[in-house]
Motif scaffolding. Structure first.
Motif, short mmCIF file in Angstrom:
data_model
loop_
_atom_site.label_atom_id
_atom_site.label_comp_id
_atom_site.label_asym_id
_atom_site.label_seq_id
_atom_site.Cartn_x
_atom_site.Cartn_y
_atom_site.Cartn_z
N LEU A 260 0.60 -1.53 0.11
CA LEU A 260 -0.36 -0.34 -0.02
C LEU A 260 1.13 1.04 0.15
O LEU A 260 0.39 2.28 -1.10
CB LEU A 260 -0.95 0.00 1.13
CG LEU A 260 -2.15 -1.33 0.96
CD1 LEU A 260 -3.00 -0.95 2.58
CD2 LEU A 260 -3.19 -1.04 0.00
N GLU A 261 1.77 1.24 0.85
CA GLU A 261 3.06 2.57 0.64
C GLU A 261 4.10 3.01 -0.59
O GLU A 261 3.97 3.39 -1.28
CB GLU A 261 3.99 2.11 2.00
CG GLU A 261 5.11 3.20 2.38
CD GLU A 261 4.38 4.60 2.65
OE1 GLU A 261 4.98 5.49 2.19
OE2 GLU A 261 3.36 4.59 2.91
N ARG A 262 4.01 1.59 -1.25
CA ARG A 262 4.75 1.48 -2.95
C ARG A 262 3.56 2.60 -3.52
O ARG A 262 3.96 2.77 -4.72
CB ARG A 262 5.02 0.31 -3.23
CG ARG A 262 5.81 0.37 -4.83
CD ARG A 262 5.78 -1.52 -4.99
NE ARG A 262 7.02 -1.22 -5.89
CZ ARG A 262 6.08 -1.92 -7.02
NH1 ARG A 262 5.85 -3.17 -6.50
NH2 ARG A 262 7.47 -1.98 -8.28
N TYR A 263 2.12 1.77 -3.79
CA TYR A 263 1.10 2.16 -4.09
C TYR A 263 1.39 3.70 -4.46
O TYR A 263 0.99 4.48 -5.65
CB TYR A 263 -0.36 2.00 -3.73
CG TYR A 263 -1.47 1.43 -5.25
CD1 TYR A 263 -1.39 1.15 -6.05
CD2 TYR A 263 -2.07 3.10 -4.77
CE1 TYR A 263 -2.49 1.40 -6.99
CE2 TYR A 263 -3.43 3.43 -5.84
CZ TYR A 263 -3.22 2.26 -6.97
OH TYR A 263 -4.30 2.71 -8.08
N THR A 264 1.18 4.57 -3.18
CA THR A 264 1.55 5.71 -3.19
C THR A 264 2.31 6.43 -4.03
O THR A 264 1.96 7.73 -4.04
CB THR A 264 1.33 5.80 -1.42
OG1 THR A 264 2.80 5.65 -0.96
CG2 THR A 264 0.74 5.54 -0.63
N THR A 265 2.97 6.06 -4.64
CA THR A 265 4.28 6.37 -4.81
C THR A 265 4.04 6.87 -6.24
O THR A 265 5.37 7.06 -6.82
CB THR A 265 5.38 5.18 -4.89
OG1 THR A 265 5.46 4.30 -5.54
CG2 THR A 265 6.06 5.26 -3.64
N PHE A 266 3.18 6.20 -6.92
CA PHE A 266 2.33 6.16 -8.35
C PHE A 266 1.75 7.25 -8.41
O PHE A 266 1.17 7.49 -7.13
CB PHE A 266 1.91 4.51 -8.44
CG PHE A 266 2.60 3.79 -8.14
CD1 PHE A 266 3.79 3.57 -9.40
CD2 PHE A 266 2.37 2.21 -7.76
CE1 PHE A 266 4.80 2.47 -9.30
CE2 PHE A 266 2.75 1.51 -7.58
CZ PHE A 266 4.32 0.89 -8.26
N ALA A 267 1.95 7.79 -9.55
CA ALA A 267 0.90 9.13 -10.13
C ALA A 267 -0.27 8.14 -10.13
O ALA A 267 -1.05 7.19 -10.73
CB ALA A 267 1.43 9.58 -11.59
N MET A 268 -1.24 9.22 -9.34
CA MET A 268 -2.80 8.70 -9.36
C MET A 268 -4.01 9.69 -9.82
O MET A 268 -3.72 10.78 -9.90
CB MET A 268 -3.16 8.65 -8.03
CG MET A 268 -2.81 7.17 -7.35
SD MET A 268 -3.15 6.60 -5.78
CE MET A 268 -2.12 7.44 -4.46
N THR A 269 -5.26 9.70 -10.64
CA THR A 269 -5.63 10.88 -10.70
C THR A 269 -6.43 11.00 -9.42
O THR A 269 -6.40 9.81 -8.76
CB THR A 269 -6.83 10.38 -12.17
OG1 THR A 269 -7.70 8.74 -11.81
CG2 THR A 269 -5.88 9.54 -13.24
N PRO A 270 -7.18 12.10 -9.94
CA PRO A 270 -7.68 12.03 -8.33
C PRO A 270 -8.98 10.83 -8.20
O PRO A 270 -9.54 10.98 -6.96
CB PRO A 270 -8.78 13.85 -8.72
CG PRO A 270 -7.66 14.38 -9.32
CD PRO A 270 -7.49 13.33 -11.01
N ALA A 271 -9.76 10.49 -9.25
CA ALA A 271 -10.42 9.84 -8.60
C ALA A 271 -9.62 8.42 -8.35
O ALA A 271 -10.45 7.64 -7.01
CB ALA A 271 -11.26 9.42 -9.91
N GLN A 272 -8.60 8.17 -8.36
CA GLN A 272 -7.79 7.18 -7.93
C GLN A 272 -7.90 7.11 -6.41
O GLN A 272 -7.46 6.30 -6.02
CB GLN A 272 -6.46 6.44 -9.06
CG GLN A 272 -6.84 6.22 -10.18
CD GLN A 272 -5.52 5.64 -10.97
OE1 GLN A 272 -4.88 6.48 -11.56
NE2 GLN A 272 -5.12 4.40 -11.53
#
Length: 191
Positions: free
Chosen positions: A98-110
């Motif tokens: 989950l911490e690694r997922y936060t390092t990826f670029a996300m759209t506002p919906a994501q």
């Protein structure tokens, strides 16, 4: 044009060859940049969408392994010393994913859906640990405890977490498909 007819044949052939070579080099340069743009699109699909999906899927799979470990912990008290480190390792793996997922670029919906995943994970983890403590303090597995495992809070929180993860994966997949379609359009325009 009249000047060309008075040139020697070797000069005309050389000029024709140079003109043809210039055109070929121009097409090659154009193709290189077009392929570079396509490669960038593919890398974007991979880095921004598929790797995060894989990371989130790994966390979700580990959550399901936690359910199995909880049942084993309940049914085989003699194995608890071995199972407890596995449970803690699974928790650490999910936290890391989950911490690694936060390092990826996300759209506002994501970002919105990921916040739901994080909340669902926190609820699941807290309920799981409470149930684990309850199991540890009971000498035998009673009907009430077994019912709590089957239809109780851990299962309910697990379903909420599964739903939140599935929604985020679906959104990320949709974004990946849109990026892929945009890349295909760019390729067809290039060719």
């Amino acid at each position: 044009m009249a000047k060309l007819t008075y040139m020697r044949v070797s000069t005309r052939l050389t000029m024709s060859f140079l003109l043809l070579a210039t055109v070929i080099i121009g097409v090659a340069i154009f193709a290189y940049f077009a392929l570079q743009a396509i490669d960038d699109g593919v890398n974007t699909i991979y880095k921004d969408n598929l790797v995060p999906m894989h990371t989130l899927s790994d966390a979700n799979a580990t959550t399901h392994e936690l359910s199995t470990l909880l049942y084993d912990y309940t049914l085989y008290p003699e194995q608890r010393a071995r199972l407890l480190p596995e449970i803690e390792a699974a928790f650490a793996t999910i936290e890391a994913d989950l911490e690694r997922y936060t390092t990826f670029a996300m759209t506002p919906a994501q970002e919105t859906l990921f916040a739901e995943v994080e909340n669902a994970w926190r609820d699941y983890a807290a309920t799981y640990r409470e149930t684990l403590a309850q199991i540890t303090t009971q000498a035998a597995v009673g009907d009430a405890l077994w019912e709590a495992l089957e239809s109780g809070a851990v299962t309910t929180r697990g379903k909420v977490l599964d739903t939140a993860v599935a929604e985020l994966l679906e959104l990320t997949n949709t974004i990946a498909l849109e990026t892929h379609e945009a890349s295909d359009v760019r390729l067809s325009q290039t060719l």
